[in-house]
Enzyme design. Sequence first.
Site, PDB file in Angstrom:
ATOM      1  N   TYR A 155      82.582  21.738 106.950  1.00 43.03           N
ATOM      2  CA  TYR A 155      82.395  21.366 105.544  1.00 43.03           C
ATOM      3  C   TYR A 155      82.920  19.974 105.235  1.00 43.03           C
ATOM      4  O   TYR A 155      83.749  19.416 105.960  1.00 43.03           O
ATOM      5  CB  TYR A 155      83.032  22.399 104.612  1.00 43.03           C
ATOM      6  N   LEU A 196     116.559  26.300 104.548  1.00 42.79           N
ATOM      7  CA  LEU A 196     117.417  27.436 104.222  1.00 42.79           C
ATOM      8  C   LEU A 196     117.939  28.053 105.516  1.00 42.79           C
ATOM      9  O   LEU A 196     117.165  28.349 106.427  1.00 42.79           O
ATOM     10  CB  LEU A 196     116.610  28.482 103.440  1.00 42.79           C
ATOM     11  N   HIS A 218      89.268  25.527 101.608  1.00 40.90           N
ATOM     12  CA  HIS A 218      88.389  25.928 100.499  1.00 40.90           C
ATOM     13  C   HIS A 218      89.287  26.431  99.385  1.00 40.90           C
ATOM     14  O   HIS A 218      90.234  27.171  99.644  1.00 40.90           O
ATOM     15  CB  HIS A 218      87.538  27.145 100.863  1.00 40.90           C
ATOM     16  N   GLY A 267     101.578  27.821  98.257  1.00 42.42           N
ATOM     17  CA  GLY A 267     101.965  28.872  97.319  1.00 42.42           C
ATOM     18  C   GLY A 267     103.235  28.510  96.560  1.00 42.42           C
ATOM     19  O   GLY A 267     103.327  28.737  95.348  1.00 42.42           O
TER      20      GLY A 267
HETATM   21  P1  FAD Z   1     102.848  27.710 103.665  1.00 44.04           P
HETATM   22  O1  FAD Z   1     101.764  26.887 103.079  1.00 44.04           O
HETATM   23  O2  FAD Z   1     102.917  27.908 105.142  1.00 44.04           O
HETATM   24  O3  FAD Z   1     104.211  27.075 103.163  1.00 44.04           O
HETATM   25  C1  FAD Z   1     105.478  27.536 103.592  1.00 44.04           C
HETATM   26  C2  FAD Z   1     106.464  26.399 103.355  1.00 44.04           C
HETATM   27  O4  FAD Z   1     107.790  26.888 103.535  1.00 44.04           O
HETATM   28  C3  FAD Z   1     106.274  25.257 104.361  1.00 44.04           C
HETATM   29  O5  FAD Z   1     106.166  24.022 103.667  1.00 44.04           O
HETATM   30  C4  FAD Z   1     107.533  25.342 105.226  1.00 44.04           C
HETATM   31  O6  FAD Z   1     107.938  24.076 105.713  1.00 44.04           O
HETATM   32  C5  FAD Z   1     108.532  25.928 104.242  1.00 44.04           C
HETATM   33  N1  FAD Z   1     109.653  26.654 104.889  1.00 44.04           N
HETATM   34  C6  FAD Z   1     109.573  27.570 105.882  1.00 44.04           C
HETATM   35  N2  FAD Z   1     110.807  28.005 106.212  1.00 44.04           N
HETATM   36  C7  FAD Z   1     111.685  27.359 105.406  1.00 44.04           C
HETATM   37  C8  FAD Z   1     113.108  27.380 105.274  1.00 44.04           C
HETATM   38  N3  FAD Z   1     113.883  28.168 106.044  1.00 44.04           N
HETATM   39  N4  FAD Z   1     113.689  26.581 104.337  1.00 44.04           N
HETATM   40  C9  FAD Z   1     112.927  25.770 103.540  1.00 44.04           C
HETATM   41  N5  FAD Z   1     111.566  25.689 103.645  1.00 44.04           N
HETATM   42  C10 FAD Z   1     110.956  26.495 104.557  1.00 44.04           C
HETATM   43  N6  FAD Z   1      93.592  29.409 102.873  1.00 44.04           N
HETATM   44  C11 FAD Z   1      92.685  29.214 101.869  1.00 44.04           C
HETATM   45  O7  FAD Z   1      92.934  29.667 100.729  1.00 44.04           O
HETATM   46  N7  FAD Z   1      91.515  28.555 102.107  1.00 44.04           N
HETATM   47  C12 FAD Z   1      91.195  28.041 103.342  1.00 44.04           C
HETATM   48  O8  FAD Z   1      90.134  27.434 103.517  1.00 44.04           O
HETATM   49  C13 FAD Z   1      92.124  28.223 104.408  1.00 44.04           C
HETATM   50  N8  FAD Z   1      91.858  27.733 105.648  1.00 44.04           N
HETATM   51  C14 FAD Z   1      92.770  27.907 106.644  1.00 44.04           C
HETATM   52  C15 FAD Z   1      92.483  27.422 107.922  1.00 44.04           C
HETATM   53  C16 FAD Z   1      93.389  27.605 108.972  1.00 44.04           C
HETATM   54  C17 FAD Z   1      93.039  27.108 110.330  1.00 44.04           C
HETATM   55  C18 FAD Z   1      94.631  28.258 108.714  1.00 44.04           C
HETATM   56  C19 FAD Z   1      95.644  28.445 109.822  1.00 44.04           C
HETATM   57  C20 FAD Z   1      94.935  28.748 107.454  1.00 44.04           C
HETATM   58  C21 FAD Z   1      93.996  28.595 106.408  1.00 44.04           C
HETATM   59  N9  FAD Z   1      94.248  29.092 105.124  1.00 44.04           N
HETATM   60  C22 FAD Z   1      93.341  28.923 104.118  1.00 44.04           C
HETATM   61  C23 FAD Z   1      95.475  29.859 104.861  1.00 44.04           C
HETATM   62  C24 FAD Z   1      96.552  29.038 104.225  1.00 44.04           C
HETATM   63  O9  FAD Z   1      96.802  27.859 104.943  1.00 44.04           O
HETATM   64  C25 FAD Z   1      97.843  29.837 104.103  1.00 44.04           C
HETATM   65  O10 FAD Z   1      97.571  31.143 103.696  1.00 44.04           O
HETATM   66  C26 FAD Z   1      98.747  29.172 103.074  1.00 44.04           C
HETATM   67  O11 FAD Z   1      99.157  27.908 103.545  1.00 44.04           O
HETATM   68  C27 FAD Z   1      99.942  30.042 102.752  1.00 44.04           C
HETATM   69  O12 FAD Z   1     100.723  29.396 101.769  1.00 44.04           O
HETATM   70  P2  FAD Z   1     102.278  29.671 101.674  1.00 44.04           P
HETATM   71  O13 FAD Z   1     102.776  28.819 100.565  1.00 44.04           O
HETATM   72  O14 FAD Z   1     102.530  31.135 101.640  1.00 44.04           O
HETATM   73  O15 FAD Z   1     102.858  29.174 103.060  1.00 44.04           O
END
Ligand code: FAD
Length: 379
Positions: free
Chosen positions: A217, A131, A48, A16
């Site tokens: 998949y 952070l 996906h 994200g």
């Molecule tokens: P994240 O991708 O978790 O990124 C957060 C980032 O913040 C990380 O890089 C972390 O290192 C960083 N961070 C955290 N704290 C700090 C800090 N204090 N300072 C600096 N950096 C920090 N979603 C789909 O759309 N399709 C799928 O097929 C799918 N399959 C999944 C399968 C599994 C088994 C799981 C567990 C999840 C799946 N998801 C899927 C969900 C998806 O992985 C998450 O919803 C998504 O990664 C969320 O994105 P994000 O950017 O919010 O958080």
Amino acid sequence: MNIEKVEIAVIGAGLGGAAAAALLAGAGFSVHSFEQAPAFTRLGAGIHIGPNVMKIFRRIGIEKKLEQIGSHPDFWFSRDGMTGDYLSRIPLGDYGRKEYGASYITIHRGDMHAVQIDALPQDKVHFGHRLTGIEERETDVLLTFENGRRVAAGLVVGADGINSMIRDMLLGPEKPRFSGWVGHRALVNMDKLRNSGLEFEACVKWWWEASRHIMAYATKGDGSEYYYVTGVPVDGWEHETSFVDSSREEMEAIFGGSHPMVQALVDATETVTKWPFWNRDPLNIWSRGRLVMLGDACHPMRPHMAQGACMAIEDAAILTRCLEESGMAGYKDAFSLYEATRRERATKVQTISNANTWLKQPEDPAWVYAYDPLTAALG
Ligand code: FAD
């Protein structure tokens, strides 16, 4: 140490956060990403990406590249894990492109993430920046990182995942809740899979009683990589780490005696890990002052709808549009409009994903896949 000034700081360069940084930069904002990891590795897992998000990747300029790498399933099949009977066949492929306006792909998440990171201005992505401190001040937010760097940001986007520090700042520290479910994740041995002589579908979810399942998949368009993730209820999760090793024996104990294709998947398992699924109830607020959250920081979900990252990336697109409309000075209006636009859809997806009912029976997925976050009405 000096305090540097940035217009917008995105905390976390996950799926994200990387999307938010790309879209905000594309809209003309000066954006810096701060990521705690020293670098990203190709973790063994697939993802996906629905047409709803491929449209956003088109705007970022990475749609074609991801289409070339990823697999393009013609259907999402749901099948009975014991008999192999088809419970649903949801058309994707050419049908999806025509009906929903973009491809539906499955891909290795490391490959996708690398493409997302490469698309960012490299001098504005700061790895090794965890952070540790947030101070809300009158005209900016002072961010302190573990490495000692201090940055004053006009706005801060918390894309820092399920254990978000921005969330803790806004709502008080609270650990996410263990959902009672784990997922085993494996890239299977392709030689063993081929030796089974069976034809594996590009995207199929196998179901057993009590919603236990295996989602299997391809993660490459050339069919050279095949992946599965399970959903299995367990009594508890006592480990401190984000995942632990599992084994073929554990897979056999859970899924042995099933349909021959499932057995072949189990037999082709070599390295498999086990991940707990965490959860939170929908949050009361998504922003305060100059701080705003997106993705898992504000609406984590069990992954059974394959839309968690998609929702994070949709958030990024809507947040960008709201800020474009208001400009930096109007950030309060932008954050209200963003939450008003996103809350209902993200909460609905969170609820259905947690219920693990998506596409088990024939249903029309258009409300998810045909949605266009770049043109949808705001508010
Ligand atoms: P994240 O991708 O978790 O990124 C957060 C980032 O913040 C990380 O890089 C972390 O290192 C960083 N961070 C955290 N704290 C700090 C800090 N204090 N300072 C600096 N950096 C920090 N979603 C789909 O759309 N399709 C799928 O097929 C799918 N399959 C999944 C399968 C599994 C088994 C799981 C567990 C999840 C799946 N998801 C899927 C969900 C998806 O992985 C998450 O919803 C998504 O990664 C969320 O994105 P994000 O950017 O919010 O958080």
